[in-house]
Design an enzyme around this catalytic site. Sequence first.
Site, mmCIF file in Angstrom:
data_model
loop_
_atom_site.group_PDB
_atom_site.id
_atom_site.type_symbol
_atom_site.label_atom_id
_atom_site.label_comp_id
_atom_site.label_asym_id
_atom_site.label_seq_id
_atom_site.Cartn_x
_atom_site.Cartn_y
_atom_site.Cartn_z
ATOM 1 C CG HIS A 4 -8.616 -49.008 -19.625
ATOM 2 N ND1 HIS A 4 -7.510 -49.656 -20.119
ATOM 3 C CD2 HIS A 4 -8.145 -47.939 -18.940
ATOM 4 C CE1 HIS A 4 -6.419 -48.999 -19.748
ATOM 5 N NE2 HIS A 4 -6.774 -47.951 -19.020
ATOM 6 C CG ASP B 253 3.315 -76.862 -5.298
ATOM 7 O OD1 ASP B 253 2.626 -75.829 -5.235
ATOM 8 O OD2 ASP B 253 3.388 -77.565 -6.311
ATOM 9 C CD1 TRP C 64 -11.554 -47.073 -11.627
ATOM 10 C CD2 TRP C 64 -11.317 -48.824 -10.258
ATOM 11 N NE1 TRP C 64 -10.700 -46.702 -10.620
ATOM 12 C CE2 TRP C 64 -10.528 -47.762 -9.758
ATOM 13 C CE3 TRP C 64 -11.320 -50.035 -9.556
ATOM 14 C CZ2 TRP C 64 -9.765 -47.869 -8.594
ATOM 15 C CZ3 TRP C 64 -10.558 -50.130 -8.395
ATOM 16 C CH2 TRP C 64 -9.791 -49.060 -7.923
ATOM 17 C CB SER D 14 -9.926 -65.585 -7.344
ATOM 18 O OG SER D 14 -8.602 -65.498 -7.781
ATOM 19 C CB SER D 15 -8.063 -61.722 -4.230
ATOM 20 O OG SER D 15 -7.941 -61.192 -5.500
ATOM 21 C CG HIS E 178 -5.377 -45.710 -0.268
ATOM 22 N ND1 HIS E 178 -4.929 -44.875 -1.242
ATOM 23 C CD2 HIS E 178 -4.301 -46.046 0.453
ATOM 24 C CE1 HIS E 178 -3.628 -44.683 -1.096
ATOM 25 N NE2 HIS E 178 -3.223 -45.388 -0.074
ATOM 26 C CD GLU F 219 -6.840 -53.858 -5.573
ATOM 27 O OE1 GLU F 219 -7.024 -54.649 -4.624
ATOM 28 O OE2 GLU F 219 -6.502 -54.224 -6.712
ATOM 29 C CE1 TYR G 15 0.760 -46.748 -1.367
ATOM 30 C CE2 TYR G 15 -1.329 -46.666 -0.225
ATOM 31 C CZ TYR G 15 -0.247 -46.016 -0.772
ATOM 32 O OH TYR G 15 -0.181 -44.657 -0.732
ATOM 33 C CB SER H 114 13.674 -54.929 -3.313
ATOM 34 O OG SER H 114 12.912 -53.778 -3.090
ATOM 35 C CG HIS I 128 -6.230 -40.004 -0.361
ATOM 36 N ND1 HIS I 128 -5.183 -40.628 0.256
ATOM 37 C CD2 HIS I 128 -6.538 -40.791 -1.423
ATOM 38 C CE1 HIS I 128 -4.879 -41.733 -0.402
ATOM 39 N NE2 HIS I 128 -5.693 -41.856 -1.436
ATOM 40 C CG HIS I 129 -9.304 -42.138 -3.394
ATOM 41 N ND1 HIS I 129 -8.663 -42.229 -4.596
ATOM 42 C CD2 HIS I 129 -8.543 -42.829 -2.516
ATOM 43 C CE1 HIS I 129 -7.566 -42.950 -4.464
ATOM 44 N NE2 HIS I 129 -7.470 -43.330 -3.202
ATOM 45 C CB THR J 176 6.807 -44.082 -0.475
ATOM 46 O OG1 THR J 176 5.556 -44.402 0.130
ATOM 47 C CG2 THR J 176 6.834 -44.672 -1.854
ATOM 48 C CE LYS K 110 10.024 -50.626 -0.326
ATOM 49 N NZ LYS K 110 9.564 -51.818 0.356
ATOM 50 N NE ARG L 47 -10.906 -40.469 -13.382
ATOM 51 C CZ ARG L 47 -10.732 -41.295 -12.347
ATOM 52 N NH1 ARG L 47 -10.649 -40.823 -11.116
ATOM 53 N NH2 ARG L 47 -10.642 -42.588 -12.539
HETATM 54 C C1 HEA Z 1 -2.763 -51.155 -14.205
HETATM 55 C C2 HEA Z 1 -3.583 -50.421 -14.642
HETATM 56 C C3 HEA Z 1 -3.642 -49.667 -15.926
HETATM 57 C C4 HEA Z 1 -2.854 -49.738 -17.059
HETATM 58 C C5 HEA Z 1 -1.670 -50.626 -17.338
HETATM 59 C C6 HEA Z 1 -3.386 -48.754 -17.960
HETATM 60 C C7 HEA Z 1 -2.870 -48.520 -19.256
HETATM 61 C C8 HEA Z 1 -3.313 -47.507 -20.097
HETATM 62 N N1 HEA Z 1 -4.325 -46.622 -19.842
HETATM 63 FE FE1 HEA Z 1 -5.535 -46.629 -18.219
HETATM 64 N N2 HEA Z 1 -6.735 -46.636 -16.580
HETATM 65 C C9 HEA Z 1 -6.631 -47.430 -15.475
HETATM 66 C C10 HEA Z 1 -5.639 -48.367 -15.245
HETATM 67 C C11 HEA Z 1 -4.636 -48.681 -16.163
HETATM 68 N N3 HEA Z 1 -4.466 -48.131 -17.394
HETATM 69 C C12 HEA Z 1 -7.689 -47.154 -14.538
HETATM 70 C C13 HEA Z 1 -7.909 -47.818 -13.190
HETATM 71 C C14 HEA Z 1 -8.465 -46.156 -15.120
HETATM 72 C C15 HEA Z 1 -9.700 -45.478 -14.528
HETATM 73 C C16 HEA Z 1 -10.943 -46.077 -15.065
HETATM 74 C C17 HEA Z 1 -12.145 -45.295 -14.636
HETATM 75 O O1 HEA Z 1 -12.141 -44.064 -14.766
HETATM 76 O O2 HEA Z 1 -13.100 -45.918 -14.144
HETATM 77 C C18 HEA Z 1 -7.833 -45.837 -16.392
HETATM 78 C C19 HEA Z 1 -8.296 -44.847 -17.256
HETATM 79 C C20 HEA Z 1 -7.633 -44.443 -18.411
HETATM 80 C C21 HEA Z 1 -7.960 -43.279 -19.154
HETATM 81 C C22 HEA Z 1 -9.025 -42.256 -18.784
HETATM 82 C C23 HEA Z 1 -10.285 -42.598 -19.434
HETATM 83 C C24 HEA Z 1 -11.342 -41.670 -19.020
HETATM 84 O O3 HEA Z 1 -11.264 -41.046 -17.956
HETATM 85 O O4 HEA Z 1 -12.299 -41.572 -19.792
HETATM 86 C C25 HEA Z 1 -7.114 -43.240 -20.233
HETATM 87 C C26 HEA Z 1 -7.116 -42.185 -21.266
HETATM 88 O O5 HEA Z 1 -6.215 -41.977 -21.945
HETATM 89 C C27 HEA Z 1 -6.259 -44.390 -20.135
HETATM 90 C C28 HEA Z 1 -5.265 -44.711 -21.039
HETATM 91 C C29 HEA Z 1 -4.399 -45.780 -20.894
HETATM 92 C C30 HEA Z 1 -3.401 -46.127 -21.884
HETATM 93 C C31 HEA Z 1 -3.162 -45.441 -23.187
HETATM 94 C C32 HEA Z 1 -2.732 -47.225 -21.374
HETATM 95 C C33 HEA Z 1 -1.619 -47.967 -22.066
HETATM 96 O O6 HEA Z 1 -0.617 -48.268 -21.145
HETATM 97 C C34 HEA Z 1 -2.160 -49.197 -22.710
HETATM 98 C C35 HEA Z 1 -1.135 -49.852 -23.588
HETATM 99 C C36 HEA Z 1 -1.807 -50.724 -24.578
HETATM 100 C C37 HEA Z 1 -1.606 -52.022 -24.662
HETATM 101 C C38 HEA Z 1 -0.686 -52.728 -23.787
HETATM 102 C C39 HEA Z 1 -2.402 -52.814 -25.625
HETATM 103 C C40 HEA Z 1 -1.638 -53.257 -26.797
HETATM 104 C C41 HEA Z 1 -2.614 -53.690 -27.831
HETATM 105 C C42 HEA Z 1 -2.321 -53.709 -29.111
HETATM 106 C C43 HEA Z 1 -1.009 -53.344 -29.648
HETATM 107 C C44 HEA Z 1 -3.377 -54.063 -30.065
HETATM 108 C C45 HEA Z 1 -3.180 -55.435 -30.524
HETATM 109 C C46 HEA Z 1 -4.497 -56.044 -30.459
HETATM 110 C C47 HEA Z 1 -4.738 -57.326 -30.249
HETATM 111 C C48 HEA Z 1 -3.696 -58.361 -30.194
HETATM 112 C C49 HEA Z 1 -6.156 -57.734 -30.003
HETATM 113 N N4 HEA Z 1 -6.581 -45.104 -19.025
HETATM 114 C C1 HEA Z 2 -0.032 -48.334 -7.614
HETATM 115 C C2 HEA Z 2 -0.943 -47.576 -7.307
HETATM 116 C C3 HEA Z 2 -0.863 -46.298 -6.554
HETATM 117 C C4 HEA Z 2 0.110 -45.810 -5.693
HETATM 118 C C5 HEA Z 2 1.367 -46.461 -5.237
HETATM 119 C C6 HEA Z 2 -0.365 -44.522 -5.266
HETATM 120 C C7 HEA Z 2 0.338 -43.722 -4.374
HETATM 121 C C8 HEA Z 2 -0.147 -42.524 -3.841
HETATM 122 N N1 HEA Z 2 -1.319 -41.901 -4.189
HETATM 123 FE FE1 HEA Z 2 -2.622 -42.513 -5.622
HETATM 124 N N2 HEA Z 2 -4.060 -43.283 -6.820
HETATM 125 C C9 HEA Z 2 -4.033 -44.470 -7.479
HETATM 126 C C10 HEA Z 2 -3.020 -45.412 -7.442
HETATM 127 C C11 HEA Z 2 -1.883 -45.282 -6.644
HETATM 128 N N3 HEA Z 2 -1.562 -44.216 -5.866
HETATM 129 C C12 HEA Z 2 -5.207 -44.642 -8.287
HETATM 130 C C13 HEA Z 2 -5.537 -45.846 -9.166
HETATM 131 C C14 HEA Z 2 -5.976 -43.498 -8.082
HETATM 132 C C15 HEA Z 2 -7.301 -43.106 -8.744
HETATM 133 C C16 HEA Z 2 -8.443 -43.947 -8.430
HETATM 134 C C17 HEA Z 2 -9.645 -43.459 -9.201
HETATM 135 O O1 HEA Z 2 -10.228 -42.448 -8.784
HETATM 136 O O2 HEA Z 2 -9.982 -44.071 -10.228
HETATM 137 C C18 HEA Z 2 -5.240 -42.677 -7.137
HETATM 138 C C19 HEA Z 2 -5.703 -41.457 -6.667
HETATM 139 C C20 HEA Z 2 -5.089 -40.737 -5.665
HETATM 140 C C21 HEA Z 2 -5.697 -39.629 -4.993
HETATM 141 C C22 HEA Z 2 -7.107 -39.097 -5.222
HETATM 142 C C23 HEA Z 2 -7.127 -38.161 -6.345
HETATM 143 C C24 HEA Z 2 -8.508 -37.740 -6.675
HETATM 144 O O3 HEA Z 2 -9.279 -38.555 -7.180
HETATM 145 O O4 HEA Z 2 -8.827 -36.582 -6.403
HETATM 146 C C25 HEA Z 2 -4.775 -39.170 -4.068
HETATM 147 C C26 HEA Z 2 -4.998 -38.031 -3.156
HETATM 148 O O5 HEA Z 2 -4.453 -37.911 -2.158
HETATM 149 C C27 HEA Z 2 -3.614 -40.026 -4.174
HETATM 150 C C28 HEA Z 2 -2.462 -39.902 -3.399
HETATM 151 C C29 HEA Z 2 -1.405 -40.803 -3.412
HETATM 152 C C30 HEA Z 2 -0.248 -40.681 -2.548
HETATM 153 C C31 HEA Z 2 0.038 -39.585 -1.572
HETATM 154 C C32 HEA Z 2 0.541 -41.772 -2.816
HETATM 155 C C33 HEA Z 2 1.842 -42.105 -2.134
HETATM 156 O O6 HEA Z 2 1.896 -43.459 -1.796
HETATM 157 C C34 HEA Z 2 3.026 -41.751 -2.969
HETATM 158 C C35 HEA Z 2 4.286 -41.744 -2.154
HETATM 159 C C36 HEA Z 2 5.526 -41.581 -2.969
HETATM 160 C C37 HEA Z 2 6.282 -40.484 -3.070
HETATM 161 C C38 HEA Z 2 5.908 -39.208 -2.407
HETATM 162 C C39 HEA Z 2 7.512 -40.458 -3.926
HETATM 163 C C40 HEA Z 2 8.773 -40.971 -3.307
HETATM 164 C C41 HEA Z 2 9.158 -40.290 -2.062
HETATM 165 C C42 HEA Z 2 10.290 -39.585 -1.899
HETATM 166 C C43 HEA Z 2 11.321 -39.460 -2.961
HETATM 167 C C44 HEA Z 2 10.544 -39.029 -0.538
HETATM 168 C C45 HEA Z 2 10.591 -37.554 -0.414
HETATM 169 C C46 HEA Z 2 9.328 -36.923 -0.755
HETATM 170 C C47 HEA Z 2 8.748 -35.915 -0.073
HETATM 171 C C48 HEA Z 2 9.127 -35.478 1.275
HETATM 172 C C49 HEA Z 2 7.633 -35.196 -0.733
HETATM 173 N N4 HEA Z 2 -3.831 -40.961 -5.155
HETATM 174 CU CU LIG Z 3 -5.636 -43.682 -2.424
#
Ligand code: HEA
Ligand code: HEA
Ligand SMILES: [Cu+2]
Lengths: 525, 288, 383
Positions: free
Chosen positions: A77, A106, A142, A169-170, A253, A255, A257, A268, A302-303, A328, A331, A450
């Site tokens: 997933h 293009d 993942w 590809s990317s 990380h 990634e 962004y 925007s 931070h991860h 951020t 923005k 998790r």
């Molecule tokens: C962009 C990224 C993205 C998106 C969109 C989502 C979408 C969703 N994610 Fe997930 N998620 C991740 C990225 C994302 N996730 C990542 C990176 C992890 C961590 C993995 C890891 O731990 O390694 C994670 C892990 C994660 C967990 C934790 C699992 C665990 O720790 O064991 C859960 C649990 O609830 C969850 C739930 C969901 C749900 C309910 C949605 C919903 O938004 C999904 C909505 C559903 C649909 C859009 C499907 C619609 C389908 C149908 C209606 C059925 C029809 C069927 C057919 C036509 C075949 N996600």
């Molecule tokens: C689109 C993807 C995305 C984005 C944009 C971010 C944005 C940020 N993430 Fe997140 N992050 C993930 C995707 C993302 N993250 C994923 C996938 C994981 C889990 C990976 C895994 O383990 O599977 C993760 C995990 C993750 C962790 C590790 C958690 C853990 O495993 O223990 C941390 C810890 O620092 C973190 C921090 C942040 C911070 C500080 C930002 C900042 O960029 C956010 C900044 C934004 C704001 C703060 C809000 C707007 C700001 C204001 C309104 C201004 C005023 C605010 C203040 C002065 C407070 N992220």
């Molecule tokens: Cu990060």
Amino acid sequence: MSDAAHAHDDHGHGHPTGIMRWLTTTNHKDIGSLYLWFALIMLFAAGSMALLIRAELFQPGLQLTNPDFFNQLTTMHGLIMIFGVIMPAFSGFANWQVPLMLGAPDMAFPRMNNWAFWLLPMAGLMLMASFFLPGGAVAGGWTMYPPLFIQGGISYDLTILAVHIMGLSSIMGSINIITTILNMRAPGITLMKMPLFVWTWLITAYLLIATMPVLAGAVTMLLTDRNFGTHFFNAAGGGDPVMFQHIFWFFAHPEVYILILPAFGIVSQIIPTFARKPLFGYASMVYATASIAILSFIVWAHHMFTVGMPAAAQLFFMFSTMLIAVPTGVKVFNWVATMWKGSMTFETPMLFAIAFVCLFTIGGFSGLVLAIAPVDIQLHDTYYVVAHFHYVLVSGALFAIFAGIYYWLPKWTGHMYSETLGKWHFWLSVIGMNIVFFPMHFLGLAGMPRRIPDYALQFTEFNQIATVGAFIFGFSQLLFLAVILKTIKGGVKATDRVWEGAEGLEWTLPSPAPYHTFETAPVVK
Amino acid sequence: MSLAQTDKYYLPQPSLWPIIGSVALLLMAIGGTMTMREIDNGGWILLAGTAVLFYMMFGWFAEVIRDSEAGRYNRQVDSSFRWSMSWFIFSEVMFFAAFFGALFYTRVLSVPWLADADTGSLLWEGYQATWPTAGPGLTADGFDFTPMGAWGIPAINTLLLLSSGVTITWAHWGLKKDNRTQLILGLAMTVALGLVFMGLQVYEYIHAYQDLGLTLGAGVYGATFFMLTGFHGFHVLVGTTMLIVMLLRSIAGHFTADHHFAFEAVSWYWHFVDVVWVLLFIVVYWLI
Amino acid sequence: MKQKWQRVGMIGAALAFSQSALAEYAYNLPTPASKVAQDVFDLHNLIMLVCLGIFVVVFGAMFYSLLKHRKSVGHKAAHFHENTTVEVIWTVIPFAILMGMAYPAAKVVIDMKDTSNPDMTIKITGYQWKWGYDYLNDGVSFYSTLSTPREQIEGKAEKGEHYLLEVDEPMVVPVGKRVRLLITANDVLHAWWVPALGAKQDAIPGFIRDSWFTADRIGTYRGQCVELCGKDHGFMPIVVEVVSEEDYAAWVAKKKGTAAVAAADNTRTFEMSELVTRGEQVYQANCAACHQANGMGMAGVFPAISGSPVATGPIAAHIDVVMNGKPGTTMAAFAGQLSDADIAAVVTYQRNAWDNKTGDQVQPADIAAARGGASEAAAPAAQ
Ligand code: HEA
Ligand code: HEA
Ligand SMILES: [Cu+2]
Ligand code: CUA
């Protein structure tokens, strides 16, 4: 090779038709559509896995899956959502929009463009096929951490190679996009006149080129540790499992962004259109995007706050991570200022954009909470993190993609989508999304780890709420599919400008945008 | 910046090459996986994939060369090529950065940690953090090896590659002056230097495996040593192949004094490979 | 059911209330039982409140605008789109707020990381899927595995109060003592976490990383492994019993007694039935997670023991697999984890259970002999 024969006339006719058209196409619009369809299919695949995860977690005990299959679902997933849904969808937008917005005929390298796309289905095939191999799909998360990732069977090797192919590809896609942006702008479009979507993709492409090779290096070391007797991640040979985490997060990380900057770009474009007011603080938006990208390279650990690094390292990564809130925030404030004193209407793209601003900020705040190292030590690897990243990824990246599709679909197909269905889709999504992911904050705080298929009784209620929400959210995506299909088939004819407040080159073209556009460069003052 | 004022855009026709390339990589990945998992016929699939990939490269490059020689690439396209080659090399830099990073991390951080107070006394008693090392577990099992010295073949290789950087630049000067002999001679010398380099590298590997006990499995030193020098060697191979193509094209009369991007791209790439080697020589061979 | 909806209603309320209200319900971190946990708790509340404040201000403005500046109420768009002053302001103010957060956070980091001057030290090792505890000062060692019965997990029995959060042998520590934890792993990454004590540390094979806590109150504190470690990651809980100093001393004495009995077993000769009974227990605790209680394993992942050529072939090879594991697979080396008597028992059991009717008997002495040269194989992480 029929193409070799054609290669000699610049504008030969007799383009391949049927499936061959799509396999051999060098047209950015075709390739853009391919990317978007691929992403949509993958969304349903990975979303179905999420629904299975949620169904299993509806109540304590093992009902639908066994622990190993559960881990496979979680891992696939995550992998597919990131590499198969969000990234391809953004590439689809880039393919459609960058040439249109810059007045280019293009992409810079149309053939390589095709290759970059067609590698993805190959990788997708490998990933999905691994479910059917002995031992099942990868189940190591993942993040692919060794030594667990060293233990698995054949699908682990397949997945590593699939990651290589997706990385290739990317990289090709990004080189293409960067070159197009730097070299194919119509006369008069200076860098600081480019639409913000183009800017965010320019920076995203840079991030991709800088980090994808690092990921390739990391998984290559995994591959050799698995198969060729190296000891990169094995202490017995002087290596360190944590080293993988450093290299991985140096990629991953930035990634995250990569997964949000194009979303910032889309939003925007949309907010000014529906506020009927130019984007507030264009230049500072550009600088903020660039700052986020630069900072993203120095925050990776931070991860890893719980791996046991020295206090100085923890402090450094904590401070640098916190700093990202500043650009951020800029923005977010600029978006709000763009709406301020506008003349707003609320068509579906705008609704999704507004939800994006609000819900992404919630995700940003939970990110900030996680950035505080001592707090992260409590919350790391709990559902709090799951809540955080779904707020930024689902109500962030995915909602921006929805918004962008509604926004540009009329331009692409020539038809207006059904506003009623669009609004239904929006409201069901927003409500569903919050029901799934908001309770996860509480689960995490209360201590639910998790990646577990079964949990202690005190977590039951919030999990049930989340599961109900997931099904609401998931099934509302069928509505999205219906809207798209309906719009492609027909509907009210879209005007050229489509939206009253739309500005930019793409809106000067007819709707649908002709197959070939800007064969001679438009002049922009 | 934008050159569109003077030139018309060039747009290639639909092409089969990319999809052939995709299928090739799919076959290679499947075949590679099967080979690693010791499943029958994996090697054949891998080989088939590689063959298809080569077929694709020949076909695609031939097409590009034809387009180029037909004058279809204007300044716009030329400048696109320049951008893309620069970014490609940047991506290569980052690829090597991952391995240099691994070397740095193990040398400076993880190996000392393995011998530090807690870890060293409770898990790896008696382990001394030194570099090069095969690591505490292998060392305790009696595994031993001799590290590769810097001042034999590696030093010669450094000289070879540095000279090849000079010869290719000399060839480029020749091309710019329209002096074909200088161009061809320079290229030929560069190719020769590249080939000798690879020959020596192969000899060094055989020596390492047979006499020094230095293998991929020789702990983290062996792993970083072979990954870094191996990927570098692979890049020399690719670079030399491209140089040979340039040589043949030069002999066939391709390129003009002001239109020869392919040649320049290869020479950029060659210089990049050169720089990587110098870094390698310093941190992998010398400073141990 | 009713309670559930009450809770949903309270989400909103709890968010709106003050810090103490947040602490009351399960909408915040668990009640701290150590100073570090308390510090983290307070830090988290502080940051949540700041974020909440910013959220209200920013989105207050946005929603005001959404209401008032809409076309349908006839609002005409203004044209401003730039103002350097406000850009500077909304860069500097968040920065200042962040500095205000960073200072208290840094203090807690430094405190958490300071593991000096402990009263006692415990080495904790993560295994797939159990925890090993070695009390370095008191010489006590044992393993701790999940004690929830399979039937509860499979839904065939009523789930108990501490479902999945209960173990056979809890870790016991005295109250008010500074306990230093040396954490490592044997096979893959794990992470040791007890929320109420505020200690979480990844367990990394081949490396030791430390952490510490001082429990303020007597009681039982539960946690779980929080780093994905394979199939049974969700089934390796941690239970820490904090007891008075006298109770702790009594516990240590008792542990030493059982250890002496177990050591004596290694030199005894067993009856076949004793071996099988004991072997079955060892098997259920250590092997059934992979090879399954029915000995059938899981196709493609874990081989069946029932009918396995190893378990029905030469005894020496069988003993070798169990003692030294299979490098590169999840089959771990059990020589360092099980006593001679246990290994003898489990091998005997495997050779006589299910379809395996070899009638072979293995005695602790056989294992001791097999250990002869290979005893250092117990070195952790040396695959
Ligand atoms: C962009 C990224 C993205 C998106 C969109 C989502 C979408 C969703 N994610 Fe997930 N998620 C991740 C990225 C994302 N996730 C990542 C990176 C992890 C961590 C993995 C890891 O731990 O390694 C994670 C892990 C994660 C967990 C934790 C699992 C665990 O720790 O064991 C859960 C649990 O609830 C969850 C739930 C969901 C749900 C309910 C949605 C919903 O938004 C999904 C909505 C559903 C649909 C859009 C499907 C619609 C389908 C149908 C209606 C059925 C029809 C069927 C057919 C036509 C075949 N996600
Ligand atoms: C689109 C993807 C995305 C984005 C944009 C971010 C944005 C940020 N993430 Fe997140 N992050 C993930 C995707 C993302 N993250 C994923 C996938 C994981 C889990 C990976 C895994 O383990 O599977 C993760 C995990 C993750 C962790 C590790 C958690 C853990 O495993 O223990 C941390 C810890 O620092 C973190 C921090 C942040 C911070 C500080 C930002 C900042 O960029 C956010 C900044 C934004 C704001 C703060 C809000 C707007 C700001 C204001 C309104 C201004 C005023 C605010 C203040 C002065 C407070 N992220
Ligand atoms: Cu990060
Ligand atoms: Cu042990 Cu998770």
